[in-house]
Design a protein around this motif. Structure first.
Motif, PDB file in Angstrom:
ATOM      1  N   LEU A 141      12.314 -12.503   8.819  1.00 50.76           N
ATOM      2  CA  LEU A 141      12.094 -11.706  10.020  1.00 50.76           C
ATOM      3  C   LEU A 141      11.270 -10.454   9.714  1.00 50.76           C
ATOM      4  O   LEU A 141      10.450 -10.029  10.538  1.00 50.76           O
ATOM      5  CB  LEU A 141      13.444 -11.314  10.641  1.00 50.76           C
ATOM      6  N   VAL A 142      11.483  -9.873   8.544  1.00 54.70           N
ATOM      7  CA  VAL A 142      10.689  -8.716   8.137  1.00 54.70           C
ATOM      8  C   VAL A 142       9.219  -9.110   8.019  1.00 54.70           C
ATOM      9  O   VAL A 142       8.317  -8.396   8.486  1.00 54.70           O
ATOM     10  CB  VAL A 142      11.189  -8.151   6.792  1.00 54.70           C
ATOM     11  N   THR A 143       8.975 -10.266   7.415  1.00 58.75           N
ATOM     12  CA  THR A 143       7.602 -10.776   7.292  1.00 58.75           C
ATOM     13  C   THR A 143       6.974 -10.966   8.664  1.00 58.75           C
ATOM     14  O   THR A 143       5.812 -10.602   8.902  1.00 58.75           O
ATOM     15  CB  THR A 143       7.601 -12.122   6.527  1.00 58.75           C
ATOM     16  N   LYS A 144       7.748 -11.525   9.591  1.00 62.34           N
ATOM     17  CA  LYS A 144       7.254 -11.765  10.949  1.00 62.34           C
ATOM     18  C   LYS A 144       6.976 -10.450  11.670  1.00 62.34           C
ATOM     19  O   LYS A 144       5.984 -10.326  12.403  1.00 62.34           O
ATOM     20  CB  LYS A 144       8.270 -12.592  11.736  1.00 62.34           C
ATOM     21  N   LEU A 145       7.838  -9.455  11.464  1.00 61.47           N
ATOM     22  CA  LEU A 145       7.651  -8.147  12.099  1.00 61.47           C
ATOM     23  C   LEU A 145       6.333  -7.523  11.665  1.00 61.47           C
ATOM     24  O   LEU A 145       5.544  -7.054  12.498  1.00 61.47           O
ATOM     25  CB  LEU A 145       8.820  -7.225  11.753  1.00 61.47           C
ATOM     26  N   PHE A 146       6.074  -7.509  10.349  1.00 60.43           N
ATOM     27  CA  PHE A 146       4.835  -6.899   9.865  1.00 60.43           C
ATOM     28  C   PHE A 146       3.614  -7.686  10.329  1.00 60.43           C
ATOM     29  O   PHE A 146       2.559  -7.099  10.600  1.00 60.43           O
ATOM     30  CB  PHE A 146       4.868  -6.785   8.338  1.00 60.43           C
ATOM     31  N   ALA A 147       3.751  -8.991  10.438  1.00 54.63           N
ATOM     32  CA  ALA A 147       2.637  -9.800  10.933  1.00 54.63           C
ATOM     33  C   ALA A 147       2.328  -9.448  12.385  1.00 54.63           C
ATOM     34  O   ALA A 147       1.158  -9.340  12.783  1.00 54.63           O
ATOM     35  CB  ALA A 147       2.968 -11.284  10.807  1.00 54.63           C
ATOM     36  N   LYS A 148       3.372  -9.247  13.197  1.00 56.41           N
ATOM     37  CA  LYS A 148       3.177  -8.890  14.595  1.00 56.41           C
ATOM     38  C   LYS A 148       2.551  -7.501  14.734  1.00 56.41           C
ATOM     39  O   LYS A 148       1.834  -7.217  15.700  1.00 56.41           O
ATOM     40  CB  LYS A 148       4.505  -8.952  15.350  1.00 56.41           C
ATOM     41  N   LEU A 149       2.856  -6.635  13.762  1.00 52.68           N
ATOM     42  CA  LEU A 149       2.292  -5.285  13.783  1.00 52.68           C
ATOM     43  C   LEU A 149       0.935  -5.237  13.094  1.00 52.68           C
ATOM     44  O   LEU A 149       0.309  -4.171  13.035  1.00 52.68           O
ATOM     45  CB  LEU A 149       3.255  -4.309  13.099  1.00 52.68           C
ATOM     46  N   ASP A 150       0.517  -6.393  12.563  1.00 53.14           N
ATOM     47  CA  ASP A 150      -0.751  -6.500  11.834  1.00 53.14           C
ATOM     48  C   ASP A 150      -0.783  -5.522  10.657  1.00 53.14           C
ATOM     49  O   ASP A 150      -1.766  -4.828  10.420  1.00 53.14           O
ATOM     50  CB  ASP A 150      -1.941  -6.242  12.772  1.00 53.14           C
ATOM     51  N   ARG A 151       0.315  -5.502   9.913  1.00 52.52           N
ATOM     52  CA  ARG A 151       0.438  -4.622   8.754  1.00 52.52           C
ATOM     53  C   ARG A 151       0.965  -5.419   7.565  1.00 52.52           C
ATOM     54  O   ARG A 151       1.560  -6.484   7.725  1.00 52.52           O
ATOM     55  CB  ARG A 151       1.383  -3.454   9.042  1.00 52.52           C
ATOM     56  N   LYS A 152       0.764  -4.877   6.387  1.00 47.26           N
ATOM     57  CA  LYS A 152       1.235  -5.517   5.174  1.00 47.26           C
ATOM     58  C   LYS A 152       2.563  -4.881   4.744  1.00 47.26           C
ATOM     59  O   LYS A 152       2.661  -3.654   4.675  1.00 47.26           O
ATOM     60  CB  LYS A 152       0.209  -5.362   4.052  1.00 47.26           C
ATOM     61  N   PRO A 153       3.584  -5.690   4.427  1.00 49.57           N
ATOM     62  CA  PRO A 153       4.860  -5.126   3.969  1.00 49.57           C
ATOM     63  C   PRO A 153       4.642  -4.270   2.716  1.00 49.57           C
ATOM     64  O   PRO A 153       3.864  -4.647   1.834  1.00 49.57           O
ATOM     65  CB  PRO A 153       5.708  -6.362   3.647  1.00 49.57           C
ATOM     66  N   PRO A 154       5.298  -3.117   2.610  1.00 48.94           N
ATOM     67  CA  PRO A 154       5.106  -2.235   1.455  1.00 48.94           C
ATOM     68  C   PRO A 154       5.731  -2.758   0.167  1.00 48.94           C
ATOM     69  O   PRO A 154       5.487  -2.214  -0.910  1.00 48.94           O
ATOM     70  CB  PRO A 154       5.781  -0.935   1.897  1.00 48.94           C
ATOM     71  N   SER A 155       6.536  -3.808   0.265  1.00 50.04           N
ATOM     72  CA  SER A 155       7.187  -4.378  -0.914  1.00 50.04           C
ATOM     73  C   SER A 155       7.570  -5.825  -0.603  1.00 50.04           C
ATOM     74  O   SER A 155       7.329  -6.322   0.497  1.00 50.04           O
ATOM     75  CB  SER A 155       8.429  -3.555  -1.287  1.00 50.04           C
ATOM     76  N   ASP A 156       8.171  -6.511  -1.584  1.00 47.12           N
ATOM     77  CA  ASP A 156       8.642  -7.875  -1.386  1.00 47.12           C
ATOM     78  C   ASP A 156       9.618  -7.907  -0.203  1.00 47.12           C
ATOM     79  O   ASP A 156      10.579  -7.132  -0.166  1.00 47.12           O
ATOM     80  CB  ASP A 156       9.357  -8.352  -2.661  1.00 47.12           C
ATOM     81  N   PRO A 157       9.394  -8.784   0.787  1.00 47.38           N
ATOM     82  CA  PRO A 157      10.277  -8.849   1.962  1.00 47.38           C
ATOM     83  C   PRO A 157      11.749  -9.034   1.614  1.00 47.38           C
ATOM     84  O   PRO A 157      12.622  -8.527   2.325  1.00 47.38           O
ATOM     85  CB  PRO A 157       9.732 -10.052   2.739  1.00 47.38           C
ATOM     86  N   LYS A 158      12.044  -9.744   0.517  1.00 57.31           N
ATOM     87  CA  LYS A 158      13.447  -9.914   0.126  1.00 57.31           C
ATOM     88  C   LYS A 158      14.045  -8.584  -0.328  1.00 57.31           C
ATOM     89  O   LYS A 158      15.210  -8.289  -0.041  1.00 57.31           O
ATOM     90  CB  LYS A 158      13.579 -10.976  -0.972  1.00 57.31           C
ATOM     91  N   ASP A 159      13.253  -7.787  -1.043  1.00 54.71           N
ATOM     92  CA  ASP A 159      13.726  -6.464  -1.445  1.00 54.71           C
ATOM     93  C   ASP A 159      13.925  -5.582  -0.220  1.00 54.71           C
ATOM     94  O   ASP A 159      14.907  -4.831  -0.124  1.00 54.71           O
ATOM     95  CB  ASP A 159      12.724  -5.808  -2.401  1.00 54.71           C
ATOM     96  N   LEU A 160      13.001  -5.664   0.716  1.00 55.46           N
ATOM     97  CA  LEU A 160      13.127  -4.882   1.948  1.00 55.46           C
ATOM     98  C   LEU A 160      14.356  -5.313   2.744  1.00 55.46           C
ATOM     99  O   LEU A 160      15.055  -4.477   3.318  1.00 55.46           O
ATOM    100  CB  LEU A 160      11.869  -5.050   2.807  1.00 55.46           C
ATOM    101  N   ALA A 161      14.625  -6.625   2.755  1.00 55.76           N
ATOM    102  CA  ALA A 161      15.811  -7.121   3.457  1.00 55.76           C
ATOM    103  C   ALA A 161      17.083  -6.576   2.822  1.00 55.76           C
ATOM    104  O   ALA A 161      18.023  -6.179   3.525  1.00 55.76           O
ATOM    105  CB  ALA A 161      15.830  -8.641   3.441  1.00 55.76           C
ATOM    106  N   ASP A 162      17.128  -6.540   1.491  1.00 56.04           N
ATOM    107  CA  ASP A 162      18.289  -5.972   0.797  1.00 56.04           C
ATOM    108  C   ASP A 162      18.472  -4.505   1.170  1.00 56.04           C
ATOM    109  O   ASP A 162      19.599  -4.027   1.384  1.00 56.04           O
ATOM    110  CB  ASP A 162      18.119  -6.100  -0.719  1.00 56.04           C
ATOM    111  N   ILE A 163      17.355  -3.775   1.234  1.00 53.39           N
ATOM    112  CA  ILE A 163      17.411  -2.351   1.582  1.00 53.39           C
ATOM    113  C   ILE A 163      17.915  -2.167   3.007  1.00 53.39           C
ATOM    114  O   ILE A 163      18.769  -1.308   3.280  1.00 53.39           O
ATOM    115  CB  ILE A 163      16.021  -1.712   1.415  1.00 53.39           C
ATOM    116  N   ILE A 164      17.405  -2.986   3.927  1.00 53.54           N
ATOM    117  CA  ILE A 164      17.830  -2.895   5.334  1.00 53.54           C
ATOM    118  C   ILE A 164      19.325  -3.139   5.462  1.00 53.54           C
ATOM    119  O   ILE A 164      20.048  -2.395   6.136  1.00 53.54           O
ATOM    120  CB  ILE A 164      17.056  -3.912   6.190  1.00 53.54           C
TER     121      ILE A 164
END
Length: 204
Positions: A141-164
Motif C-alpha cells: 500500500l505504501v508503494t501504491k500511495l507513492f505511485a499515486k503521488l508520483d513520488r519515489k519512496p524515501p526507503s524500502d517500502p517494507k522498512d517504511l511499513a515497519d516504521i508506520i
C-alpha cells in the motif's frame, strides 16, 4: 417481537462479545491477568462457549491483533482504490478515523502483544508471522500511495511499513499513558511527516 437470530448470526454475536470482553480484560489486567473463565464470564457465556469459538486464550489474543491491523490496512486500501486527485487523496487519508489510530485501548493491548512475545517463544513465532503478513501488505500500500503521488519512496517500502506500524502503536500507547486521546489527525500527520510527504497544493 424480536426476531430470532440464525445460527450463524448467533455464533457471530458470541464471537464478537467474547472478543470485546477479551480486549477489555487484556488491556486492564494484561495477558496473564485475563483467564478464559474471566473472558467468558464477562461476555456472559460459559467456558464451553469460549472453546467452541477459540481454541485457546492465545488464539483470541492473536485474533484481536489481526482484526485491528486488518481494519487499518483495509481502510487505507479502500482510499487508495479511488480514482481521485492526489490532494483529495491526502485529505481523505488525514480525515480517516481508522487510519489515524482512533482505537484508544489498542495502545495497551499492543504493549501486551510485545511483552507476551518476549515471554513465550511459541507465541513469538506466531506473532512474528502475523506481523510479517501485515507488514508486507502495508508495504504494498505504501508503494501504491507513492505511485499515486508520483513520488519515489524515501526507503524500502517494507522498512517504511515497519516504521508506520511501530509509530502507530507507539503513539497509541503514548495517548493511553497520557490519560487522554491524541489530537485529532496527529497520528496520520506524524506518519506522513516520517514518509516525507508534505502537503501539496489543494491538500487540507
Amino acid at each position: 417481537m424480536k426476531q430470532r437470530l440464525t445460527r450463524q448470526e448467533s455464533r457471530l454475536e458470541t464471537r464478537t462479545r467474547l472478543l470485546d470482553s477479551a480486549a477489555q480484560l487484556f488491556a486492564r489486567g494484561g495477558y496473564e491477568g485475563a483467564s478464559v473463565d474471566l473472558i467468558a464470564e464477562s461476555a456472559g457465556y460459559s467456558k464451553g462457549a469460549f472453546y467452541s469459538n477459540f481454541e485457546s486464550k492465545e488464539a483470541i489474543f492473536l485474533e484481536l491483533l489481526d482484526a485491528h491491523k486488518r481494519r487499518e490496512i483495509e481502510a487505507l486500501a479502500q482510499l487508495l482504490a479511488q480514482d481521485i486527485p492526489a490532494p483529495e487523496l491526502l485529505s481523505q487519508i488525514r480525515n480517516s478515523e481508522t487510519i489515524r489510530g482512533s482505537d484508544f485501548d489498542f495502545g495497551l493491548l499492543s504493549a501486551e502483544f510485545q511483552l507476551q512475545a518476549c515471554r513465550d517463544k511459541s507465541f513469538a513465532k506466531t506473532y512474528a508471522k502475523l506481523h510479517r503478513t501485515h507488514r508486507d501488505t502495508m508495504a504494498g500500500l505504501v508503494t501504491k500511495l507513492f505511485a499515486k503521488l508520483d513520488r519515489k519512496p524515501p526507503s524500502d517500502p517494507k522498512d517504511l511499513a515497519d516504521i508506520i506500524m511501530a509509530l502507530t502503536t507507539g503513539l497509541s500507547l503514548q495517548g493511553t499513558s497520557m490519560q487522554g486521546p491524541l489530537r485529532k489527525g496527529f497520528v496520520t500527520e506524524a506518519i506522513l511527516l516520517v514518509l516525507g510527504i508534505e502537503p501539496i497544493e489543494g491538500d487540507r
